[in-house]
Structures are given as structure tokens and as C-alpha cells.
Design a protein around this motif. Structure first.
Motif, short mmCIF file in Angstrom:
data_model
loop_
_atom_site.label_atom_id
_atom_site.label_comp_id
_atom_site.label_asym_id
_atom_site.label_seq_id
_atom_site.Cartn_x
_atom_site.Cartn_y
_atom_site.Cartn_z
N TYR A 87 0.82 -1.21 0.00
CA TYR A 87 0.00 0.00 0.00
C TYR A 87 0.85 1.27 0.00
N LEU A 88 2.12 1.14 0.34
CA LEU A 88 2.96 2.30 0.57
C LEU A 88 3.11 3.20 -0.67
N PRO A 89 3.34 2.67 -1.88
CA PRO A 89 3.48 3.57 -3.03
C PRO A 89 2.25 4.45 -3.25
N ARG A 90 1.10 3.91 -2.97
CA ARG A 90 -0.13 4.66 -3.18
C ARG A 90 -0.27 5.81 -2.18
N ILE A 91 0.18 5.61 -0.95
CA ILE A 91 -0.04 6.62 0.08
C ILE A 91 1.19 7.50 0.33
#
Length: 419
Positions: A87-91
Motif C-alpha cells: 500500500y505504501l506507493p499509493r499513500i
């Protein structure tokens, strides 16, 4: 004023603490209101919190500036923060803005902007609880912020002393004084700060249901429906419910972590992110008692006395709202919680999971949608949804009915995210 047929003056989407409070305050000002949710009142995010009405948390929860803490977070070695790496790249853009807003000067501005809401949080809850007949459930005994190491305890005491401008009341407790206030806590804790201005309730979801019952007893409609069905037709808004279609010239989106399911299709680009959290209830051994909610400040979890037992709540999980539960933080914090209180077995077979709706500048979105007539929003209260529900209801109702707002609503306006 009573409602007739399927017409209303305002539709409120969302029956959590924020939506129910808005419905009540609008109703008190003479508006006919229909409250719509796909579930019962207080059965989502409002159910799973720590039951704190947090008048003492005047500094928003920002990003720590300690690099060692940040490294521990980044490596997923902390019990209070956990990342889903997928999820990190999105947030990442949200986290970058959150980091910048957590710098000392922006954080101080956020604290000043939030203070008018925080200051009235207990008073506004007290008013609604009195009207709903549940005031005896309000515990005006504060909460305890506990520390294991002398160094962090001393640092916390110095930080508390800098908050004198907010007029907060607190007691500094050494190990002996803490034992006197909470006899069943272990000597693992070396000291604590007892914040006295906050209040607590033993069943936050039940309080929301009591407010919703008050709303319907006063003639309000509470219908089952899905916010995805919201439509704008000329000068009116409509939504299909299990009891038929409801129409109104105004609609309020108070859907907490699901607010984006409405504002995104309508063209609003608001940086809403969910911080997930978990809780589970325990019995206690040898009839041990906990008198106040206690936060283990160094490990990022809270234990609180609830009707269901001792509620253990976790910190933050950065993950997609609807992805599978990963209660690794509960597994990490349960042994730590057992070190400070003699917990017995888990009461539930599976932990509860919920999402906190968060905005990167640490202020909620309260006000008019600038792209549509008759569209209002109230969401993004970060870690203070239960705390700020009633005061948000009052503020938005004053704005919608033309009353003079008790405080300047500009810091919470959605236009701050306009392109």
C-alpha cells in the motif's frame, strides 16, 4: 415540524457519532431530517474506539521527529505503527504531506485551529447525553498516560508543562502515586501523567445508539440505505432506501472512512486516508480492576475498562480500508499489556477492526461542497471522531441554518483542498 411522506429538508448520510450528532442538532433547529446508513447506529468506526472524549489531547497526532522512532516504524518493528508495504506507493504523497504538516510550526497552527472544537468536546457530549438519558454513563475521571522508562517519563512531563496556555489539568504520578490510583497495575510502569479534563464512556457504540434513539423519538427518520445510491436531480438530492426513495434539497456526507465513495464520483479530490485499528476484550485474573483508560505511551496501545471487559486497542495500521485484517499489532501488544495488568482470556473469538478517516493537515473537513448546491461534508476527524462528533454536529448545523457559528469554521473548510 414533522416529516411528510418521503420528503425531507436534509438527508444525513452516515449514522456514526458525527452523522447522528449532525442529525440531532439540525432537528433541534427545526429542520426535518432523514438519517441514512446501511447498518445500525454506531456499528462501524464509532463502535471500536477507546471511549475517550479527549479534551486533553490538544496537540494533533503528528509524525514523530525522532529518526530512531521513524526507522523503527519503517522497518515494521513497532507495535504502535504497522505498514502494508504493498500500500505504501499509493499513500506516499499523503505521508509526505503528513510529515511536513507535523513540523513544529504547522503542528502548532493545527493545535490552535483544533482547540475550539477540543475545548467544547466534553460539554457538547454532556448536553446530548443528558437529553438522551445516558448521562450517568459519563465518567469525568480522565485517563492515564503511563511510561516504562524514567527518561521518557521525564520528557513527557516537560512536554505537558508547555501546554499551560490551554489551561489543562493533570497530575504527575510517580510509581507509588500511580499504584495508589491504579492498584492492580504492575511495577513495570515507572510513572504517569493523569489527564483530568477528559471524560470516558464504557460503551461508545451504545452512546451513539442512544443519540440515534433520541433522534427518532423526536420524530426523525432513520432508514437503511447505501450512500452509493445518492443522486442529484436539479435542485434536490435523492437516495433509494429500503423504505423507498427519500428526497431533500440538502445532503450531508458524514460517512467517515467511506466518505470518498460519495465525494470522488462528484469530482472532489480530497486527500482522505484510512488508518486502521483493532481491539479485543479480555477478562482479568483475580478480580483485578482498572479504574481509568491507560495508555502505554512507549508501546502505542491502550487498555480501557468497558462493559464488555478490558478493551485492548492498537495504534495505527496503514493498509487499504477493505483489505483482509492483519491483527499483528494485537499479537505484539497483548504480551506487553499482560505485563502491566493481569489479563485473563480473550472474550471474542476474533478481533474487531475499523478505520479512522484521516486528512494530512490533521483538521476535519466540515462545511459546504464548493462544486454543488446543497451538499455538505463532515468527515476526517482523524483519531478524534468520537470526541468531536457532537461539537461537529453543532458547528455544521449552525452553518446550515444561518446561525452564528460558535467558532470560525474556516480552518475546516473543504476549499483548502480545492485545485
Amino acid at each position: 415540524m414533522s416529516q411528510t411522506g418521503n420528503k425531507s429538508e436534509v438527508i444525513v448520510l452516515g449514522a456514526g457519532i458525527v452523522g447522528v450528532s449532525i442529525a440531532l442538532h439540525l432537528q433541534q433547529r427545526g429542520r426535518t431530517v432523514t438519517l441514512v446508513d446501511r447498518r445500525g447506529a454506531g456499528e462501524e468506526t464509532s463502535y471500536g474506539n477507546a471511549g475517550l472524549i479527549e479534551r486533553s489531547s490538544v496537540i494533533p497526532y503528528g509524525v514523530p521527529r525522532d529518526l530512531s522512532v521513524m526507522l523503527r516504524y519503517g522497518l515494521n518493528r513497532s507495535a504502535d505503527v504497522h505498514f502494508d508495504w504493498r500500500y505504501l506507493p499509493r499513500i506516499a504523497p499523503w505521508l509526505w504531506r503528513f510529515w511536513r504538516e507535523s513540523a513544529p510550526k504547522p503542528l502548532a497552527r493545527a493545535a490552535n485551529d483544533m482547540w475550539p472544537l477540543i475545548e467544547r468536546s466534553v460539554i457538547e457530549h454532556e448536553t446530548l447525553m443528558s437529553q438522551a438519558g445516558v448521562l450517568p454513563l459519563l465518567r469525568k475521571t480522565g485517563w492515564i498516560e503511563a511510561y516504562r522508562s524514567e527518561r521518557t517519563f521525564e520528557q513527557a512531563c516537560r512536554t505537558a508543562a508547555t501546554l499551560h496556555r490551554f489551561g489543562l489539568n493533570y497530575d504527575v504520578l510517580d510509581a507509588k502515586a500511580l499504584q495508589q490510583r491504579e492498584p492492580h497495575l504492575s511495577n513495570v510502569l515507572t510513572g504517569a501523567i493523569h489527564w483530568l479534563d477528559a471524560a470516558t464512556v464504557p460503551d461508545p457504540g451504545g452512546i451513539v445508539k442512544a443519540y440515534a434513539k433520541l433522534f427518532t423519538e423526536r420524530g426523525g427518520l432513520f432508514l437503511c440505505g447505501d450512500a452509493h445510491n445518492l443522486k442529484q436531480e436539479q435542485t434536490r438530492w435523492s437516495i433509494a432506501t429500503a423504505s423507498g426513495t427519500v428526497e431533500a434539497p440538502e445532503v450531508v456526507v458524514a460517512l467517515g472512512p467511506w466518505s470518498d465513495t460519495v465525494f470522488r464520483p462528484l469530482g472532489y479530490r480530497i486527500p482522505l486516508l484510512m488508518k486502521r485499528g483493532y481491539h479485543v476484550h479480555f477478562g482479568t485474573q483475580a478480580n483485578a480492576i482498572l479504574n481509568h483508560p491507560v495508555i502505554d505511551a512507549e508501546n502505542g496501545f491502550l487498555i480501557a475498562p468497558m462493559n464488555q471487559g478490558i478493551r485492548l486497542t492498537t495504534g495505527i495500521e496503514f493498509s487499504r480500508r477493505d483489505s483482509r485484517p492483519t491483527p499483528v499489532q494485537l499479537d505484539r501488544t497483548e504480551p506487553l499489556a499482560r505485563e502491566i495488568l493481569p489479563l485473563a482470556h480473550r472474550i471474542e473469538a476474533a478481533p474487531w477492526m475499523g478505520s479512522r478517516p484521516c486528512l494530512p493537515d490533521m483538521r476535519p473537513a466540515i462545511g459546504r461542497g464548493w462544486r454543488h448546491k446543497g451538499l455538505w461534508f463532515a468527515f476526517g476527524h482523524n483519531h478524534h471522531g468520537f470526541t468531536l462528533g457532537p461539537v461537529t454536529g453543532r458547528l455544521l448545523a449552525e452553518m446550515m441554518t444561518g446561525d452564528t457559528p460558535f467558532t470560525d469554521p474556516a480552518p475546516y473548510a473543504l476549499q483548502r483542498f480545492a485545485p
